[in-house]
Design an enzyme around this catalytic site. Structure first.
Site, short mmCIF file in Angstrom:
data_model
loop_
_atom_site.label_atom_id
_atom_site.label_comp_id
_atom_site.label_asym_id
_atom_site.label_seq_id
_atom_site.Cartn_x
_atom_site.Cartn_y
_atom_site.Cartn_z
N THR A 150 33.02 3.85 67.35
CA THR A 150 32.07 3.19 66.78
C THR A 150 29.87 3.90 66.66
OG1 THR A 150 34.13 0.85 67.28
CG2 THR A 150 30.99 0.75 67.15
N ARG A 178 42.44 -8.06 62.47
CA ARG A 178 42.03 -8.52 63.58
C ARG A 178 39.64 -8.41 63.32
NH1 ARG A 178 38.68 -4.23 66.19
NH2 ARG A 178 39.42 -4.92 68.89
N GLY A 180 36.79 -7.40 66.06
CA GLY A 180 36.99 -6.33 68.03
C GLY A 180 35.20 -7.53 67.76
N ASP A 181 35.36 -6.99 68.32
CA ASP A 181 33.86 -7.06 69.79
C ASP A 181 31.93 -6.99 68.60
OD1 ASP A 181 34.04 -4.11 69.87
OD2 ASP A 181 32.38 -4.29 71.32
N THR A 200 30.33 0.42 72.56
CA THR A 200 31.73 0.22 72.11
C THR A 200 33.24 0.25 72.82
OG1 THR A 200 32.88 2.87 71.12
CG2 THR A 200 31.24 3.02 72.64
N GLY A 201 34.10 0.42 72.21
CA GLY A 201 36.09 0.51 73.40
C GLY A 201 36.19 -0.51 72.32
N THR A 202 37.42 -0.53 73.80
CA THR A 202 38.40 -1.53 73.14
C THR A 202 38.04 -3.01 73.36
OG1 THR A 202 39.76 -0.51 74.54
CG2 THR A 202 40.91 -2.54 74.01
N GLY A 203 37.84 -3.61 72.46
CA GLY A 203 36.75 -4.86 71.68
C GLY A 203 37.40 -6.08 72.64
N1 ASP Z 1 34.66 -1.92 70.14
C1 ASP Z 1 35.66 -2.02 68.91
C2 ASP Z 1 36.94 -2.50 68.36
O1 ASP Z 1 37.50 -2.76 69.06
C3 ASP Z 1 36.03 -0.18 68.61
C4 ASP Z 1 35.25 0.68 68.95
O2 ASP Z 1 34.41 0.29 69.63
O3 ASP Z 1 36.04 1.90 69.09
O4 ASP Z 1 36.33 -3.15 66.76
#
Ligand code: ASP
Length: 281
Positions: A150, A178, A180-181, A200-203
């Site tokens: 991201t 879906r 995300g954040d 960035t990460g697991t939304g």
């Molecule tokens: N945060 C993003 C999401 O969950 C993905 C990512 O940051 O890689 O959509």
């Protein structure tokens, strides 16, 4: 590293020339969206159907104005559509077909969904789908290496205004629909008079903990420094491997903590600091 360095230089030069933090965040994120190395725009990850659904948001901390789009499929630069949601509507977040129709009304540049395809991301989707077939798990976040990427930008301009912008293809193999954040103000992106944050990460984890806004709350309500607040979220609230943030405060302090193995990032300021890093220093 070269791609981050180029984007960082663009942002630094434009801020030095007196551009607003908001304009700089949009411009930098557009460059990263057009670069196939990152999971945003070209190079976005594939969802479970082998397609791209893109999310983006932008926020001006000096006015609390913000805009976001979720699940867009044909918009070349989602961050710019997010900015138009902010400036041309009374809304904050447009999704799916409504966002696409708004893009048509605004004459925003469109591309076929395949414009965002890259071989690398397709490979990762194949691996994720094979893994699911093997384990019987039908969905859930993809933690495979290379699943992330991201893009985001936070900036403080010469007038002390803060802004943040974030753009993503989401998680590899995500269920279609879906969100995300990233397009959720306060979760994956946030700016106010005190801080600007991009995540960035697991939304899902960033949504649960309203990570971007929580950093601001800790600074403003608990009197923590930006580094303390960002560390508290990344190292205590979130779980290992969830992700990381980039953030700046009104004094120009920059932080970029993460709890993954690495996080592509660049930090620059008007005192000559200019660093690009992937792993811990
Ligand atoms: N945060 C993003 C999401 O969950 C993905 C990512 O940051 O890689 O959509």
């Amino acid at each position: 590293e070269a791609a981050i360095g180029k984007a960082l230089q663009l942002g630094r030069d434009r801020l030095a020339a007196g551009d607003s933090a908001l304009d700089v965040c949009e411009a930098v994120v557009r460059v990263l969206e057009d670069d196939p190395h990152f999971n945003a725009g070209v190079g976005a990850v594939f969802n479970e159907k082998g397609e791209h659904e893109l999310d983006a948001s932008i926020m001006d901390g000096s006015t609390m104005q913000c805009g976001a789009v979720a699940g867009v499929r044909t918009v070349k630069n989602p961050v710019s559509l997010a900015r138009l949601v902010m400036t041309k509507t009374s809304h904050v977040l447009l999704m799916g077909d409504g966002a696409e129709q708004f893009a048509t009304l605004q004459n925003v540049e469109r591309v076929p969904n395949t414009h965002f395809d890259t071989e690398h991301r397709r490979q990762i989707l194949e691996e994720v789908l094979q893994e699911r077939a093997r384990t019987g798990r039908l969905d859930g976040p993809a933690q495979q290496a290379g699943a992330y990427g991201t893009v985001g930008c936070v900036a403080r301009d010469r007038q002390g205004r803060l802004a943040a912008a974030t753009s993503t293809g989401g998680l590899t193999g995500k269920r279609w629909g879906r969100v995300g954040d990233t397009p959720v103000i306060g979760a994956g992106n946030y700016a106010d008079g005190a801080v600007a944050v991009s995540c960035t990460g697991t939304g899902e984890q960033f949504l649960r903990h309203a990570v971007a806004h929580s950093i601001s709350a800790r600074v403003q309500l608990a009197g923590e420094t930006l580094a303390q607040a960002a560390d508290a979220l990344v190292r205590r609230t979130l779980k290992p491997d969830d992700g990381g943030v980039i953030a700046v405060d009104r004094a120009g302090n920059l932080v970029a903590p993460f709890n993954t193995e690495g996080m592509y990032r660049g930090l620059a300021d008007s005192n000559g600091r200019f660093v690009v890093r992937i792993f811990e220093d």
